[in-house]
Design an enzyme around this catalytic site. Structure first.
Site, PDB file in Angstrom:
ATOM      1  N   SER A  79       0.874  -1.175   0.000  1.00 44.38           N
ATOM      2  CA  SER A  79       0.000   0.000   0.000  1.00 44.38           C
ATOM      3  C   SER A  79       0.909   1.222   0.000  1.00 44.38           C
ATOM      4  CB  SER A  79      -0.856   0.013   1.275  1.00 44.38           C
ATOM      5  OG  SER A  79      -1.371   1.310   1.526  1.00 44.38           O
TER       6      SER A  79
ATOM      7  N   TYR B  97      -1.673  -1.475  10.421  1.00 41.80           N
ATOM      8  CA  TYR B  97      -1.809  -1.665   8.965  1.00 41.80           C
ATOM      9  C   TYR B  97      -0.540  -1.188   8.248  1.00 41.80           C
ATOM     10  CZ  TYR B  97      -3.982  -1.449   4.345  1.00 41.80           C
ATOM     11  OH  TYR B  97      -4.275  -1.640   3.023  1.00 41.80           O
TER      12      TYR B  97
HETATM   13  P1  NAP Z   1     -11.867  -6.169   0.437  1.00 39.62           P
HETATM   14  O1  NAP Z   1     -12.903  -5.667  -0.491  1.00 39.62           O
HETATM   15  O2  NAP Z   1     -12.187  -6.285   1.890  1.00 39.62           O
HETATM   16  O3  NAP Z   1     -11.318  -7.579  -0.084  1.00 39.62           O
HETATM   17  C1  NAP Z   1     -10.398  -8.337   0.656  1.00 39.62           C
HETATM   18  C2  NAP Z   1     -10.797  -9.787   0.525  1.00 39.62           C
HETATM   19  O4  NAP Z   1      -9.835 -10.577   1.262  1.00 39.62           O
HETATM   20  C3  NAP Z   1     -12.174 -10.072   1.138  1.00 39.62           C
HETATM   21  O5  NAP Z   1     -12.947 -10.841   0.237  1.00 39.62           O
HETATM   22  C4  NAP Z   1     -11.826 -10.857   2.383  1.00 39.62           C
HETATM   23  O6  NAP Z   1     -12.805 -11.808   2.742  1.00 39.62           O
HETATM   24  C5  NAP Z   1     -10.563 -11.585   1.947  1.00 39.62           C
HETATM   25  N1  NAP Z   1      -9.843 -12.083   3.112  1.00 39.62           N
HETATM   26  C6  NAP Z   1      -9.647 -11.458   4.317  1.00 39.62           C
HETATM   27  N2  NAP Z   1      -9.004 -12.275   5.144  1.00 39.62           N
HETATM   28  C7  NAP Z   1      -8.773 -13.431   4.471  1.00 39.62           C
HETATM   29  C8  NAP Z   1      -8.164 -14.668   4.814  1.00 39.62           C
HETATM   30  N3  NAP Z   1      -7.656 -14.864   6.042  1.00 39.62           N
HETATM   31  N4  NAP Z   1      -8.107 -15.655   3.874  1.00 39.62           N
HETATM   32  C9  NAP Z   1      -8.635 -15.464   2.652  1.00 39.62           C
HETATM   33  N5  NAP Z   1      -9.243 -14.323   2.273  1.00 39.62           N
HETATM   34  C10 NAP Z   1      -9.323 -13.325   3.178  1.00 39.62           C
HETATM   35  O7  NAP Z   1     -10.541  -5.267   0.382  1.00 39.62           O
HETATM   36  P2  NAP Z   1      -9.792  -4.483  -0.821  1.00 39.62           P
HETATM   37  O8  NAP Z   1      -9.936  -3.029  -0.565  1.00 39.62           O
HETATM   38  O9  NAP Z   1     -10.148  -5.054  -2.143  1.00 39.62           O
HETATM   39  O10 NAP Z   1      -8.288  -4.830  -0.417  1.00 39.62           O
HETATM   40  C11 NAP Z   1      -7.546  -5.868  -1.062  1.00 39.62           C
HETATM   41  C12 NAP Z   1      -6.081  -5.672  -0.701  1.00 39.62           C
HETATM   42  O11 NAP Z   1      -5.650  -4.385  -1.142  1.00 39.62           O
HETATM   43  C13 NAP Z   1      -5.790  -5.721   0.805  1.00 39.62           C
HETATM   44  O12 NAP Z   1      -4.547  -6.383   1.021  1.00 39.62           O
HETATM   45  C14 NAP Z   1      -5.652  -4.248   1.183  1.00 39.62           C
HETATM   46  O13 NAP Z   1      -4.823  -4.059   2.304  1.00 39.62           O
HETATM   47  C15 NAP Z   1      -5.004  -3.709  -0.079  1.00 39.62           C
HETATM   48  N6  NAP Z   1      -5.162  -2.263  -0.262  1.00 39.62           N
HETATM   49  C16 NAP Z   1      -6.403  -1.704  -0.319  1.00 39.62           C
HETATM   50  C17 NAP Z   1      -6.516  -0.325  -0.500  1.00 39.62           C
HETATM   51  C18 NAP Z   1      -7.851   0.348  -0.572  1.00 39.62           C
HETATM   52  O14 NAP Z   1      -7.879   1.589  -0.480  1.00 39.62           O
HETATM   53  N7  NAP Z   1      -8.947  -0.376  -0.752  1.00 39.62           N
HETATM   54  C19 NAP Z   1      -5.369   0.468  -0.590  1.00 39.62           C
HETATM   55  C20 NAP Z   1      -4.114  -0.134  -0.525  1.00 39.62           C
HETATM   56  C21 NAP Z   1      -4.032  -1.519  -0.372  1.00 39.62           C
HETATM   57  P3  NAP Z   1     -13.844 -11.446   3.907  1.00 39.62           P
HETATM   58  O15 NAP Z   1     -14.604 -10.255   3.431  1.00 39.62           O
HETATM   59  O16 NAP Z   1     -14.631 -12.695   4.014  1.00 39.62           O
HETATM   60  O17 NAP Z   1     -13.008 -11.128   5.131  1.00 39.62           O
END
Ligand code: NAP
Length: 257
Positions: free
Chosen positions: A141, A154
């Site tokens: 990130s 985080y």
């Molecule tokens: P999201 O919509 O919450 O998607 C994350 C997915 O990971 C969810 O489906 C979640 O399932 C799954 N997950 C969580 N714990 C898990 C586990 N132990 N085993 C398998 N799957 C698991 O989040 P997102 O925003 O797309 O984020 C995806 C990645 O991008 C993350 O690593 C986040 O830190 C990174 N990121 C996001 C942003 C942002 O602004 N959105 C910015 C920088 C980086 P559940 O819902 O069932 O928990």
């Protein structure tokens, strides 16, 4: 098609960035192995890929659990024979300044966001080493580079993932395995929507504040990140090794210019 016949495992592909990436990769000819903790959301991603004419398979696993991850990788190899690309995307948020966090809250974020990169890599890499080929994309990130209020746990995890990426790249370059990191800024996904709802009295004002942080004056979309992941997954990025790829609307470098 930029990913024709590539077998690609994406963790956390039932939602947000993981789901958008899975859909794009499916359209680009990949055989997508969709992982998530939540079977309903994972199967929805698979159905959507298949409805667009793509190939996909759902494998449920908790990326923090060694037995669960090993079984997932074994089943993926059994079904597809190899894994060409691993996208370590699954992650959770963690809100709070360091002194506000209970040890269990800290441990949970560390566990999912770092162990959740370690374990899938641990079990996939030997297969890539055998083929002497592979691309691994680790989800960091832009917070790995900048200070941001009340995100201690985080930020620690995303900095660790960036450092791990560089170290992995050195170890696996002799096997023609590339390892790069994605550094998104604020991307409007269920993860961020939930954080806005639970952390602010006025989520609309919070969105406006987040937008004003970015040179684009807009939040990113999951598709913005999916396009960057496509580049790292494809052979178009064959000269990128151990690199951080920013997809952040100018948050990291633009504001300092
Ligand atoms: P999201 O919509 O919450 O998607 C994350 C997915 O990971 C969810 O489906 C979640 O399932 C799954 N997950 C969580 N714990 C898990 C586990 N132990 N085993 C398998 N799957 C698991 O989040 P997102 O925003 O797309 O984020 C995806 C990645 O991008 C993350 O690593 C986040 O830190 C990174 N990121 C996001 C942003 C942002 O602004 N959105 C910015 C920088 C980086 P559940 O819902 O069932 O928990």
């Amino acid at each position: 098609m930029r990913l024709l016949n590539k077998v690609i495992l994406i963790t956390g592909a039932g939602s947000g960035i993981g789901r958008s990436t899975a859909l794009l990769f499916g359209k680009e000819g990949a055989h997508v192995i969709v992982n998530d903790l939540d079977a309903v959301k994972g199967e929805e991603t698979v159905s959507e890929i298949q409805a667009n004419g793509g190939e996909a398979l759902f494998l449920q696993a908790d990326v923090t659990d060694p037995d669960s991850v090993k079984t997932m990788v074994d089943r993926a190899i059994e079904a597809c024979g190899r894994i060409d690309v691993l996208f370590n995307n699954a992650g959770i948020s963690g809100v709070g300044a360091l002194h506000e966090l209970e040890p269990d809250q800290w441990d949970r974020v560390i566990r999912v966001n770092i162990r959740g990169v370690f374990l899938p890599s641990k079990y996939v890499i030997p297969h890539m080493m055998e083929k002497r080929s592979g691309s691994i994309i680790n989800m960091s990130s832009c917070i790995a580079e900048i200070g941001l209020a009340r995100r201690a746990s985080y930020a620690a995890t995303k900095g660790a993932v960036l450092a791990l990426t560089k170290s992995m790249q050195v170890d696996y370059a002799p096997y023609q395995i590339r390892v790069n990191a994605l550094l998104p800024g604020t991307i409007l996904t269920p993860f961020v929507e939930n954080y806005l709802k639970t952390s602010y009295d006025d989520p609309e004002a919070a969105i406006a504040a987040l937008k004003s942080r970015q040179l684009s004056n807009e939040l990113g979309t999951p598709e913005d990140v999916a396009q960057a992941a496509l580049f790292l997954a494809s052979d178009d990025s064959k000269f990128m090794m151990g690199s951080p790829l920013y997809v952040d609307g100018g948050v990291v470098f633009g504001k300092n210019a």
